[in-house]
Design a protein around this motif. Structure first.
Motif, mmCIF file in Angstrom:
data_model
loop_
_atom_site.group_PDB
_atom_site.id
_atom_site.type_symbol
_atom_site.label_atom_id
_atom_site.label_comp_id
_atom_site.label_asym_id
_atom_site.label_seq_id
_atom_site.Cartn_x
_atom_site.Cartn_y
_atom_site.Cartn_z
ATOM 1 N N HIS A 1 5.618 9.326 1.929
ATOM 2 C CA HIS A 1 5.165 7.947 1.811
ATOM 3 C C HIS A 1 6.324 7.006 1.491
ATOM 4 O O HIS A 1 6.225 5.806 1.744
ATOM 5 N N LEU A 2 7.416 7.524 0.960
ATOM 6 C CA LEU A 2 8.611 6.695 0.783
ATOM 7 C C LEU A 2 9.151 6.263 2.144
ATOM 8 O O LEU A 2 9.627 5.142 2.301
ATOM 9 N N ARG B 1 0.844 -1.206 0.000
ATOM 10 C CA ARG B 1 0.000 0.000 0.000
ATOM 11 C C ARG B 1 0.879 1.255 0.000
ATOM 12 O O ARG B 1 0.610 2.213 -0.717
ATOM 13 N N LEU C 1 3.876 1.498 -1.154
ATOM 14 C CA LEU C 1 4.490 1.598 -2.479
ATOM 15 C C LEU C 1 3.536 2.269 -3.452
ATOM 16 O O LEU C 1 3.926 3.128 -4.236
ATOM 17 N N TRP C 2 2.264 1.911 -3.370
ATOM 18 C CA TRP C 2 1.254 2.504 -4.259
ATOM 19 C C TRP C 2 1.087 3.994 -3.975
ATOM 20 O O TRP C 2 1.016 4.799 -4.894
ATOM 21 N N THR C 3 1.030 4.376 -2.688
ATOM 22 C CA THR C 3 0.823 5.791 -2.350
ATOM 23 C C THR C 3 2.101 6.609 -2.449
ATOM 24 O O THR C 3 2.034 7.834 -2.464
ATOM 25 N N ALA C 4 3.262 5.966 -2.524
ATOM 26 C CA ALA C 4 4.534 6.697 -2.600
ATOM 27 C C ALA C 4 4.716 7.392 -3.942
ATOM 28 O O ALA C 4 5.609 8.219 -4.081
ATOM 29 N N ARG C 5 3.880 7.075 -4.895
ATOM 30 C CA ARG C 5 4.005 7.715 -6.207
ATOM 31 C C ARG C 5 3.889 9.222 -6.118
ATOM 32 O O ARG C 5 4.512 9.937 -6.889
ATOM 33 N N GLY C 6 3.122 9.741 -5.149
ATOM 34 C CA GLY C 6 2.889 11.172 -5.115
ATOM 35 C C GLY C 6 3.489 11.907 -3.934
ATOM 36 O O GLY C 6 3.344 13.112 -3.838
ATOM 37 N N SER C 7 4.176 11.220 -3.031
ATOM 38 C CA SER C 7 4.646 11.899 -1.838
ATOM 39 C C SER C 7 5.956 11.298 -1.344
ATOM 40 O O SER C 7 6.076 10.082 -1.218
ATOM 41 N N ARG C 8 6.899 12.172 -1.041
ATOM 42 C CA ARG C 8 8.173 11.716 -0.510
ATOM 43 C C ARG C 8 8.001 11.130 0.887
ATOM 44 O O ARG C 8 8.699 10.202 1.273
#
Length: 182
Positions: free
Chosen positions: A88-89, A77, A79-86
């Motif tokens: 979330h990394l 999850r 990984l999926w949300t990390a596309r738009g926010s540092r």
């Protein structure tokens, strides 16, 4: 985790308190903060459960499998949300580290000893990442001189950025402690 019981219980208390505060932050009117707080609450309570001293309670092997599965799903999850926010990394790194620790404990939950000498590469990489994260988070909490400007609206205690940053800092320190005892 393995180590003395007193620091283990302090780690449990710190992580559980952080998880509880994150649950309260989920009441925020800001949707992004609610989502972030939910992931951080999972991490706080998961870390509290994993930090219970082994001398007091040695979970069965299936419990470590369950932890690895829960945090593996949380990592997907993140990984999926990390596309738009540092930020979330960082959640991704935390959930992967938790899944890794649970997997290591699955291999030898009662008295884990690394096969060779030194620290395994993945454990060392996580230690370096979380040490850097703790230093950066701690530096972000330092007060800065603020020039007088327009009045800032009052924010509820659950929406205060410095409190959420302090929670992230405490979870980063707890993650370091857990990795060291691994």
């Amino acid at each position: 985790m393995h180590g003395p019981a007193s620091p283990g219980w302090l780690l449990v208390a710190l992580c559980a308190a952080t998880g509880a505060y994150c649950l309260l932050r989920m009441r925020s009117p800001v949707e992004e903060q609610r989502r972030t707080a939910g992931g951080e609450a999972l991490m706080g309570f998961g870390m509290a459960a994993m930090a219970v001293p082994a001398a007091v309670l040695t979970p069965p092997r299936w419990a470590w499998f369950a932890c690895a599965a829960v945090f593996g799903a949380a990592a997907l999850r993140a990984l999926w949300t990390a596309r738009g926010s540092r930020h979330h990394l960082h959640h991704l790194m935390g959930t992967v580290a938790m899944a890794y620790m649970a997997a290591v404990m699955t291999a030898a939950p009662a008295h884990h000893v690394h096969g060779g000498t030194g620290v395994p590469v993945l454990t060392g990489a996580f230690l370096l990442y979380f040490a850097g994260y703790v230093l950066r988070s701690g530096a972000r909490l330092l007060p800065l001189a603020v020039a007088p400007g327009p009045a800032v609206r009052a924010v509820g205690w659950g929406d205060r950025p410095e409190l959420s940053q302090a929670c992230r800092l405490s979870m980063g320190i707890a993650m370091l402690a857990m990795l060291v005892t691994l």
